[in-house]
Enzyme design. Structure first.
Site, short mmCIF file in Angstrom:
data_model
loop_
_atom_site.label_atom_id
_atom_site.label_comp_id
_atom_site.label_asym_id
_atom_site.label_seq_id
_atom_site.Cartn_x
_atom_site.Cartn_y
_atom_site.Cartn_z
CB ILE A 1 -0.97 0.02 1.20
CG1 ILE A 1 -0.23 -0.08 2.53
CG2 ILE A 1 -2.00 -1.08 1.08
CD1 ILE A 1 -1.15 0.00 3.74
CG ASP A 2 0.10 4.32 -2.80
OD1 ASP A 2 0.77 3.48 -3.41
OD2 ASP A 2 -0.87 4.93 -3.30
CE LYS A 3 7.05 8.82 2.81
NZ LYS A 3 6.16 10.01 2.87
NE ARG B 1 -2.52 8.62 -4.19
CZ ARG B 1 -1.20 8.76 -4.12
NH1 ARG B 1 -0.43 7.68 -3.96
NH2 ARG B 1 -0.65 9.95 -4.21
#
Length: 332
Positions: free
Chosen positions: A166-168, A267
């Site tokens: 998962i994104d930072k 996103r």
């Protein structure tokens, strides 16, 4: 491409038609190749390759590869300040990785579940999942190596145990495999889209449909190669299901369920339908960020246990920063 951006589950509205091709992602053990388009003519080679490779490779790393001859233009070595021309053939042959010592670090983990096969962690916003150029410490992998004596080795020394990311700047649930058998099982479930992944998000504007599906292919943006976009060119099929949980002033609280798992999928899809995530530094609105990173939380994760065959599902509540954001919005 069809102009309808999403469809309601109970409506007959025409959906965006998927368009699937073999989109190339950065392969850190292989070859990348690009043909320079007119809009990129005159751009420095180091900047062009850095943007083409995406977020995980720094410009200084690319410059070093160029100096070492790992990047060539039309079959010839160039300098990092070489200015590209339309039609140039740019090739990057990523060298074999230099051995890097990934140090176990005593970073506190919010462990939701653990056994001899798998560990599920509630990752905080701001933590990088695995080491990459520029991020060799403070990552989830550094923390896992300190906590676990056994992690699968399928993804190599930089990504031991890591099955998905998962994104930072996204918080929430992520699973890691503690042996190769478990890794293969979890990876197969991800490929078959049988893993349950539900997110909570706060987006700009009021989403008019109470529930629906966004089905639109995602590929790299031709305007900014660090970003992704809905496109029919070199893209992959992407599907996101959503349910509206609440509408607060000019914002919407949503639950989003991934059917596919493309880079930046939620996103990109939310921006595509005109409701970008609050605080998103790449795809959001330029009106100040009330939260440090996108308001996106991986709240539910479900999968079949690699050994027992039991279906496991875990849920964690919103982090404090998103709870505070919602409290602030309710005062508007």
């Amino acid at each position: 491409m069809n102009k309808d951006k999403y469809k309601e589950h109970d409506s007959s509205a025409q959906q965006v038609l998927p368009f699937e091709t073999n989109s190339e992602e950065l392969d850190t053990e292989g070859l990348q190749e690009w043909i320079v388009e007119a809009k990129d003519s005159g751009e420095r080679i180091d900047k062009y390759v850095t943007e083409s490779c995406g977020e995980d490779i720094s410009r200084s790393q690319i410059q070093l590869w160029i100096k070492n001859g790992d990047v060539v233009v039309n079959g010839k070595a160039v300098k990092p300040n070489y200015k590209l021309a339309e039609g140039d053939n740019v090739r990057l042959i990523v060298p074999d990785p230099v051995e890097v010592s990934i140090v176990p670090e005593p970073i506190q983990l919010d462990i939701i579940y653990e056994d001899s096969d798998v560990i599920v962690v509630n990752k905080p916003r701001g933590m990088v999942v695995h080491p990459a150029p520029g991020h060799y410490s403070g990552t989830l992998v550094n923390a896992l190596l300190h906590h676990c004596t056994d992690l699968s080795g399928i993804n190599g020394m930089l990504r031991p145990g890591i099955v998905h990311r998962i994104d930072k700047d996204t918080s929430g649930l992520i699973m890691a495999a503690k042996n190769d058998k478990a890794h293969l099982s979890l990876a197969a479930q991800l490929k078959e889209h049988s893993v349950t992944r539900k997110y909570i998000a706060v987006v700009h504007g009021n989403v008019t449909h109470d529930q629906g599906t966004i089905e639109a292919p995602i590929g790299r943006s031709s305007e900014d190669r660090k970003m992704y976009t809905v496109t029919d060119k070199n893209s992959k099929h992407a599907v996101t299901h959503f349910i509206v949980l609440d509408r607060i002033a000019d914002y919407t609280l949503m639950q989003l369920k991934l059917e596919t798992g493309r880079t930046h999928q939620i996103r990109v899809h939310m921006k595509y339908i005109g409701h970008p995530l609050v605080g998103d530094p790449m795809y959001g609105r330029n009106k100040g960020n009330p939260i440090d990173g996108q308001a996106l939380h991986a709240g539910v994760l479900g999968f079949v246990h690699p050994t027992t065959g039991e279906h496991l599902e875990f849920e964690v509540g919103l982090p404090d920063d998103m709870t505070h954001l919602l409290d602030v919005l309710k005062t508007l």
